[in-house]
Write a protein that holds these residues in place. Sequence first.
Motif, PDB file in Angstrom:
ATOM      1  N   PHE A  52       3.201   5.653  -2.617  1.00 31.27           N
ATOM      2  CA  PHE A  52       4.278   6.758  -3.384  1.00 31.27           C
ATOM      3  C   PHE A  52       4.402   6.734  -4.922  1.00 31.27           C
ATOM      4  CE2 PHE A  52       8.411   6.855  -5.167  1.00 31.27           C
ATOM      5  CZ  PHE A  52       8.987   8.114  -4.714  1.00 31.27           C
ATOM      6  N   GLY A  53       4.145   5.327  -5.432  1.00 35.51           N
ATOM      7  CA  GLY A  53       4.110   5.558  -6.900  1.00 35.51           C
ATOM      8  C   GLY A  53       3.108   6.515  -7.364  1.00 35.51           C
ATOM      9  N   GLU A  54       1.882   6.585  -7.060  1.00 35.66           N
ATOM     10  CA  GLU A  54       0.920   7.492  -7.641  1.00 35.66           C
ATOM     11  C   GLU A  54       1.590   8.978  -7.372  1.00 35.66           C
ATOM     12  OE1 GLU A  54      -2.456   6.735  -5.099  1.00 35.66           O
ATOM     13  OE2 GLU A  54      -2.814   4.793  -6.562  1.00 35.66           O
ATOM     14  N   LEU A  55       2.243   9.250  -6.385  1.00 31.84           N
ATOM     15  CA  LEU A  55       2.606  10.816  -5.942  1.00 31.84           C
ATOM     16  C   LEU A  55       3.573  10.803  -7.071  1.00 31.84           C
ATOM     17  CD1 LEU A  55       3.262  12.304  -2.469  1.00 31.84           C
ATOM     18  CD2 LEU A  55       4.882  12.045  -4.335  1.00 31.84           C
ATOM     19  N   ALA A  56       4.762  10.029  -7.141  1.00 33.84           N
ATOM     20  CA  ALA A  56       5.814  10.264  -8.175  1.00 33.84           C
ATOM     21  C   ALA A  56       5.309  10.404  -9.411  1.00 33.84           C
ATOM     22  CB  ALA A  56       6.787   8.882  -7.885  1.00 33.84           C
ATOM     23  N   ALA A  61       0.821  -1.277  -0.168  1.00 33.94           N
ATOM     24  CA  ALA A  61       0.009  -0.018  -0.138  1.00 33.94           C
ATOM     25  C   ALA A  61       0.998   1.193   0.157  1.00 33.94           C
ATOM     26  CB  ALA A  61      -0.981   0.074   1.239  1.00 33.94           C
ATOM     27  N   ALA A  62       1.947   1.277   0.764  1.00 32.17           N
ATOM     28  CA  ALA A  62       2.868   2.616   0.894  1.00 32.17           C
ATOM     29  C   ALA A  62       3.530   2.699  -0.226  1.00 32.17           C
ATOM     30  CB  ALA A  62       3.392   2.455   2.102  1.00 32.17           C
ATOM     31  N   VAL A  63       3.954   1.573  -0.902  1.00 30.67           N
ATOM     32  CA  VAL A  63       4.670   1.801  -2.159  1.00 30.67           C
ATOM     33  C   VAL A  63       3.764   2.348  -3.283  1.00 30.67           C
ATOM     34  CG1 VAL A  63       6.203   0.376  -4.051  1.00 30.67           C
ATOM     35  CG2 VAL A  63       6.485   0.106  -1.706  1.00 30.67           C
TER      36      VAL A  63
END
Length: 328
Positions: A166-170, A161-163
């Motif tokens: 982060f991928g969506e943010l990046a 979930a955290a990764v």
Amino acid sequence: MTTTGYTPEALAVAVAAAIRAPSMHNSQPWRFRLRDGGIEVRVDRRRPLPVAGHGDLGDWAAHLACGAAVFNLRLALAAEGTPPRVRLCPYPDDPDVVARLEPDRPRPATPVERDLLAAVPRRHSSRLPFFPDPVPGEIRWRLVQAARAEGGWLELVVGTAAVTAFGELARGASRVLERDPDYRAEIAAWTRHGPAPDGVPARAGGPVAEPQDLLPQRPFGDRTRAPGRDFEPEPLVAVLGAAGDTAVDRITAGQVLARVLLTATDAGLATSMLSQPIEVAAARERLRTALRRFGSPQMVLRVGYGQPAWPTPRRTAAEVTDAPVHSG
């Protein structure tokens, strides 16, 4: 070499290691010189990244790169038997000088210093897919401790979930950047399709991004990937930060970055850097609050096991070294 000052010979040895430091788009924004027996590291204003240094980022990219070069200098000088005392931003009236290194008490290099120095020529950014093998907990701990040893922090993004978040943010930050024609032009200007002493060779740029990719890629090359060579579905992502966001903090973060990358290389890991979430102010703040960290994120790393990366070219030590300066 004596404690009264570094010699031109010592400078040459140290700069040979310093020029292997990482820099955004391999822009190599540094110059070195002797001044009254100390080694100065200066931002090279002839090698700007106007888009990467836009807005509130200022000289962020140059400060990180020069800080990483300072760390490599420290390793090389320690290996020669006279480690330096380091003063960051030593001259208030000359902010382009980011560091001054003066001889400290002679001593043998430590085993860690020797191992990290040996990793300098082997450290390259890998923009290729990594293998699915997980990074062991003991090596993850070493990376976190490497950041701490240099006065920074490294937060590992753990869990699907955290990764994914982060991928969506990046990817969102990457889309913001790519809407800027100046950003696209800057990437193109630093992409090399033939021999050059700087920039990113297209062959080292990694495969063209595809919709299923979790993390964004810079468009340095135009190679399509081989069938079945997607990027790892759950990469080890690490956010590197410093106590604040002043020039001193950023130069410190560059030293943290160098030590973490060399520690990873020494452990047999491959790494690449993702700065898109740092370059977009809103994404950077979202990242900081999601991590619940005081201080400022300065770089994001992708870490794992992978095939050897293409080395990027460097200018020679002579090309980045200025004539000595003597005061008075």
